[in-house]
Write a protein that holds these residues in place. Structure first.
Motif, PDB file in Angstrom:
ATOM      1  N   VAL A   1       1.230  83.892  85.480  1.00 58.24           N
ATOM      2  CA  VAL A   1       0.004  84.182  86.224  1.00 58.24           C
ATOM      3  C   VAL A   1      -0.031  83.250  87.435  1.00 58.24           C
ATOM      4  CG1 VAL A   1      -2.514  84.290  86.134  1.00 58.24           C
ATOM      5  CG2 VAL A   1      -1.163  84.872  84.103  1.00 58.24           C
ATOM      6  N   ASP A   2       0.375  83.774  88.581  1.00 59.83           N
ATOM      7  CA  ASP A   2       0.444  82.941  89.772  1.00 59.83           C
ATOM      8  C   ASP A   2      -0.944  82.781  90.394  1.00 59.83           C
ATOM      9  OD1 ASP A   2      -0.069  85.352  90.983  1.00 59.83           O
ATOM     10  OD2 ASP A   2       1.886  85.550  91.924  1.00 59.83           O
ATOM     11  N   SER A   3      -1.008  82.020  91.474  1.00 53.44           N
ATOM     12  CA  SER A   3      -2.299  81.725  92.093  1.00 53.44           C
ATOM     13  C   SER A   3      -2.964  82.983  92.640  1.00 53.44           C
ATOM     14  CB  SER A   3      -2.125  80.696  93.209  1.00 53.44           C
ATOM     15  OG  SER A   3      -1.202  81.157  94.190  1.00 53.44           O
ATOM     16  N   ALA A   4      -2.171  83.968  93.094  1.00 52.22           N
ATOM     17  CA  ALA A   4      -2.749  85.208  93.620  1.00 52.22           C
ATOM     18  C   ALA A   4      -3.515  85.951  92.531  1.00 52.22           C
ATOM     19  CB  ALA A   4      -1.649  86.092  94.202  1.00 52.22           C
TER      20      ALA A   4
ATOM     21  N   MET B   1      -2.071  78.163  97.373  1.00 51.74           N
ATOM     22  CA  MET B   1      -2.488  79.177  98.332  1.00 51.74           C
ATOM     23  C   MET B   1      -1.834  80.510  97.970  1.00 51.74           C
ATOM     24  SD  MET B   1      -4.295  80.229 100.721  1.00 51.74           S
ATOM     25  CE  MET B   1      -5.022  78.657 101.176  1.00 51.74           C
ATOM     26  N   PRO B   2      -2.620  81.489  97.531  1.00 55.46           N
ATOM     27  CA  PRO B   2      -2.057  82.782  97.109  1.00 55.46           C
ATOM     28  C   PRO B   2      -1.255  83.453  98.214  1.00 55.46           C
ATOM     29  CG  PRO B   2      -4.332  82.580  96.398  1.00 55.46           C
ATOM     30  CD  PRO B   2      -4.069  81.419  97.315  1.00 55.46           C
ATOM     31  N   HIS B   3      -0.133  84.049  97.807  1.00 58.59           N
ATOM     32  CA  HIS B   3       0.715  84.781  98.731  1.00 58.59           C
ATOM     33  C   HIS B   3       1.566  85.749  97.910  1.00 58.59           C
ATOM     34  CE1 HIS B   3       3.148  81.389  97.324  1.00 58.59           C
ATOM     35  NE2 HIS B   3       4.196  82.190  97.476  1.00 58.59           N
ATOM     36  N   GLY B   4       2.375  86.526  98.591  1.00 59.96           N
ATOM     37  CA  GLY B   4       3.242  87.473  97.887  1.00 59.96           C
ATOM     38  C   GLY B   4       2.553  88.805  97.644  1.00 59.96           C
ATOM     39  N   THR B   5       3.013  89.526  96.628  1.00 59.90           N
ATOM     40  CA  THR B   5       2.468  90.846  96.310  1.00 59.90           C
ATOM     41  C   THR B   5       1.606  90.773  95.051  1.00 59.90           C
ATOM     42  OG1 THR B   5       4.406  91.455  94.981  1.00 59.90           O
ATOM     43  CG2 THR B   5       4.460  92.006  97.322  1.00 59.90           C
ATOM     44  N   LEU B   6       0.606  91.651  95.001  1.00 56.20           N
ATOM     45  CA  LEU B   6      -0.268  91.749  93.837  1.00 56.20           C
ATOM     46  C   LEU B   6      -0.554  93.221  93.595  1.00 56.20           C
ATOM     47  CD1 LEU B   6      -1.830  90.188  91.691  1.00 56.20           C
ATOM     48  CD2 LEU B   6      -3.788  90.129  93.250  1.00 56.20           C
ATOM     49  N   ARG B   7      -0.077  93.737  92.451  1.00 58.09           N
ATOM     50  CA  ARG B   7      -0.182  95.174  92.140  1.00 58.09           C
ATOM     51  C   ARG B   7      -1.253  95.368  91.070  1.00 58.09           C
ATOM     52  NH1 ARG B   7       5.784  95.487  90.125  1.00 58.09           N
ATOM     53  NH2 ARG B   7       4.853  93.717  89.033  1.00 58.09           N
TER      54      ARG B   7
ATOM     55  N   LYS C   1      -6.725  83.895  91.301  1.00 60.32           N
ATOM     56  CA  LYS C   1      -7.860  84.030  92.208  1.00 60.32           C
ATOM     57  C   LYS C   1      -8.487  85.417  92.089  1.00 60.32           C
ATOM     58  CE  LYS C   1      -7.495  79.959  94.196  1.00 60.32           C
ATOM     59  NZ  LYS C   1      -8.531  78.893  94.025  1.00 60.32           N
ATOM     60  N   PHE C   2      -7.641  86.426  91.899  1.00 55.12           N
ATOM     61  CA  PHE C   2      -8.166  87.788  91.793  1.00 55.12           C
ATOM     62  C   PHE C   2      -9.028  87.940  90.539  1.00 55.12           C
ATOM     63  CE2 PHE C   2      -8.120  92.243  90.633  1.00 55.12           C
ATOM     64  CZ  PHE C   2      -8.399  92.866  91.842  1.00 55.12           C
ATOM     65  N   ILE C   3      -8.533  87.438  89.417  1.00 54.59           N
ATOM     66  CA  ILE C   3      -9.304  87.528  88.171  1.00 54.59           C
ATOM     67  C   ILE C   3     -10.612  86.752  88.291  1.00 54.59           C
ATOM     68  CG2 ILE C   3      -9.314  86.949  85.726  1.00 54.59           C
ATOM     69  CD1 ILE C   3      -6.296  87.404  85.684  1.00 54.59           C
TER      70      ILE C   3
END
Length: 284
Positions: free
Chosen positions: A268-271, A87-93, A274-276
């Protein structure tokens, strides 16, 4: 040397002022000063030039900054790698060029934020050079830009292809170009394509006017000031007050590939995964 000291050092290098650094980090100013002096004593060198208006890095300070940013980025990456789950979480820049930010990204950002509300998503708009610098300096997790980009430390993913067109509020053909004003930006990649084509065809605009933003160009084309070049997706997404004419630029100048770039050595985390994955659907 403590990680907290490096964090203070990197923040001070950015803010160039102990008072601002103390405010950003919620520390007392004397603690900032003491930590920096501790680092300078440990490395036996001055890290900053002290000036009445602030502090700037010495050559040794700039050298330490490169390592400090990598160390802190690696610590964050290690933390993410150990606690990451599906489950994606955290920050994504995320970084992007201005055109993609204006035309293709809004819906993607909305859908991603709805699907993964626990991810704190941020967007930075810049030129290819600025975006690449930020990726190499661990300031961005990834960025959209015009391809190709080849570098051994980067991973690139093809996202979609853009079709470039000339557009104007009055009829536009190659024969009309020499009587019109080209509205463009400095160091614009689309302008480079256009100038290559115009040189081959031996046609040149009457004059060239430069603007800082695409929005300004779109509005000035709408007002009848001149013509410009852009992806058709951008032109279609803009609301013009009057009909707009297009001219399809011939191959091989008419298509550009938009890619997504991130560092090869990063986790490359789950966030980000999923974005890619969602970004790749932009070509559908």
């Amino acid at each position: 040397m403590e990680l907290k000291d490096l964090h203070i050092f990197v923040t001070l290098a950015k803010e160039q002022n102990t008072t601002k650094t103390a405010e950003v980090l919620n520390y007392v100013q004397s603690n900032i000063t003491a930590r920096i002096k501790k680092l300078e004593k440990e490395f036996q060198t001055d890290l900053f030039f002290r000036q009445p208006r602030g502090m700037t890095l010495t050559p040794k300070g700039r050298q330490l900054l490169q390592y400090a940013e990598q160390i802190l980025a690696l610590v964050d990456e290690t933390t993410l790698a150990l606690i990451d789950d599906e489950m994606p979480h955290g920050t994504l820049r995320i970084g992007t060029n201005e055109t993609t930010a204006s035309s293709r990204l809004p819906n993607l950002l909305v859908d991603y934020s709805k699907n993964y509300p626990d991810v704190e998503l941020s967007l930075r708009v810049g030129t290819t050079k600025v975006l690449l610098d930020d990726i190499f300096n661990y300031q961005l997790d990834g960025a959209f830009m015009v391809g190709p980009v080849e570098h051994p430390e980067l991973v690139t993913t093809e996202i979609f292809t853009e079709e470039l067109v000339l557009y104007s509020s009055s009829p536009i053909t190659p024969g009309d170009v020499q009587h019109k004003t080209l509205l463009t930006r400095p160091y614009d990649l689309y302008r480079e394509r256009l100038e290559t084509w115009m040189t081959e065809e031996e046609i040149y605009p009457r004059r060239i006017m430069e603007f800082n933003t695409i929005e300004s160009i779109l509005n000035c084309v709408n007002a009848g000031l001149g013509f410009s070049i852009a992806p058709i997706s951008l032109v279609d997404s803009h609301r013009f007050d009057r009909p707009v004419s297009f001219y399809d630029i011939p191959e091989p100048h008419s298509h550009i590939q938009i890619i997504f770039v991130h560092r090869k050595d990063m986790h490359v985390d789950s966030a980000l995964k999923k974005f890619i994955s969602m970004a790749e659907q932009l070509s559908d």
